[in-house]
Design an enzyme around this catalytic site. Structure first.
Site, PDB file in Angstrom:
ATOM      1  N   HIS A   7       0.832  -1.210   0.000  1.00 26.26           N
ATOM      2  CA  HIS A   7       0.000   0.000   0.000  1.00 26.26           C
ATOM      3  C   HIS A   7       0.860   1.251   0.000  1.00 26.26           C
ATOM      4  CE1 HIS A   7       0.433  -0.884   4.424  1.00 26.26           C
ATOM      5  NE2 HIS A   7       0.561   0.431   4.527  1.00 26.26           N
ATOM      6  N   GLU A  43      -7.285   3.447  10.029  1.00 23.50           N
ATOM      7  CA  GLU A  43      -6.909   3.306   8.622  1.00 23.50           C
ATOM      8  C   GLU A  43      -8.128   3.004   7.762  1.00 23.50           C
ATOM      9  OE1 GLU A  43      -2.804   0.796   9.630  1.00 23.50           O
ATOM     10  OE2 GLU A  43      -4.365  -0.091   8.356  1.00 23.50           O
ATOM     11  N   GLN A  54      -3.979   3.678   1.173  1.00 27.18           N
ATOM     12  CA  GLN A  54      -4.362   3.633   2.582  1.00 27.18           C
ATOM     13  C   GLN A  54      -4.417   5.067   3.128  1.00 27.18           C
ATOM     14  OE1 GLN A  54      -1.440   2.668   5.773  1.00 27.18           O
ATOM     15  NE2 GLN A  54      -2.731   0.880   6.112  1.00 27.18           N
ATOM     16  N   HIS A  78       3.978   7.035   3.966  1.00 27.29           N
ATOM     17  CA  HIS A  78       4.945   5.941   3.823  1.00 27.29           C
ATOM     18  C   HIS A  78       4.537   5.021   2.696  1.00 27.29           C
ATOM     19  CE1 HIS A  78       2.055   3.874   6.645  1.00 27.29           C
ATOM     20  NE2 HIS A  78       2.392   2.814   5.956  1.00 27.29           N
ATOM     21  N   GLU A 128       7.374   0.547   5.353  1.00 25.72           N
ATOM     22  CA  GLU A 128       6.767  -0.508   6.173  1.00 25.72           C
ATOM     23  C   GLU A 128       6.953  -1.829   5.434  1.00 25.72           C
ATOM     24  OE1 GLU A 128       2.575   0.021   6.814  1.00 25.72           O
ATOM     25  OE2 GLU A 128       2.411  -1.678   8.178  1.00 25.72           O
TER      26      GLU A 128
END
Lengths: 135, 135
Positions: A7, A43, A54, A78, A128
């Site tokens: 994502h 989220e 996301q 991110h 991530e």
């Protein structure tokens, strides 16, 4: 090591307002919504091809995403990569002297196991790593 | 309206150093590299699933990406969505009162036609709309 972009995360102040924006303006359909208390966020995920957009909204101002928005405003936050095994991915990151935010995997949304890599040693990009459960 | 994430763009200061980082640390293979003089950048693309990671480096400091790096440092820069028809996508964006950076499509890398949407009316996210040539 990286299988796909799991994502792309966008920090937003007001989750409902941003969900409405992405539905109305960009025509996306909400796939998933979850509070991840450990990360201090709620989220919302929209499927797009083989990845997700996301939206992450802080549960309160004194959280990492809350401080990010105070400092830089809403925006790209991110990028998350799916990896086969998160321990092996963390070991590789350590071998290459990347600064890890999480030395051990922790629980992410959708029953994933995740770990964050600091932007400092990654050309400014917060990463991530995500291991998806297969069962 | 949006088909897939065409690419996620990361602003970098030194293209060669960042290409080396993404190859060595993250194990990616370079798919494409191109100077886009109209945008004042050199780009490098890495395929990842059905999308690309794109590194964008400014050709000089007085360009949009050069100013971005001076202001915010290296990091996540924009997200690009593939659309079927770029004129229709621009018309939809206009109907929803999004601020457009490009009122008309211009040439992108890989012979694409592209147009940028300003972050101001899009919750802080700079968006590139991309029409891929099919022939």
């Amino acid at each position: 090591m990286l299988r796909r972009v799991d994502h792309v995360a966008l920090a937003v102040s007001d989750l409902n307002a941003s969900i409405e924006h992405y539905q109305r303006v960009w025509g996306l359909t909400l796939s998933h919504r979850e509070v991840v208390a450990e990360q201090g966020v709620e989220e919302a995920m929209f499927r797009l091809g083989d990845t997700y957009l996301q939206l992450v909204a802080p549960l309160d101002a004194d959280t990492p995403v809350g401080r990010f928005i105070q400092r830089r405003g809403e925006g790209l936050h991110h990028i998350a990569y799916e990896v086969d095994g998160i321990e092996a991915a963390l070991a590789t990151a350590r071998e290459h002297d990347l600064v890890l935010i999480d030395k051990e995997p922790r629980r992410g949304s959708r029953n994933t196991r995740v770990a964050f890599v600091h932007p400092r040693t990654n050309h400014g990009v917060l990463v991530e790593l995500v291991e998806i459960p297969h069962n």
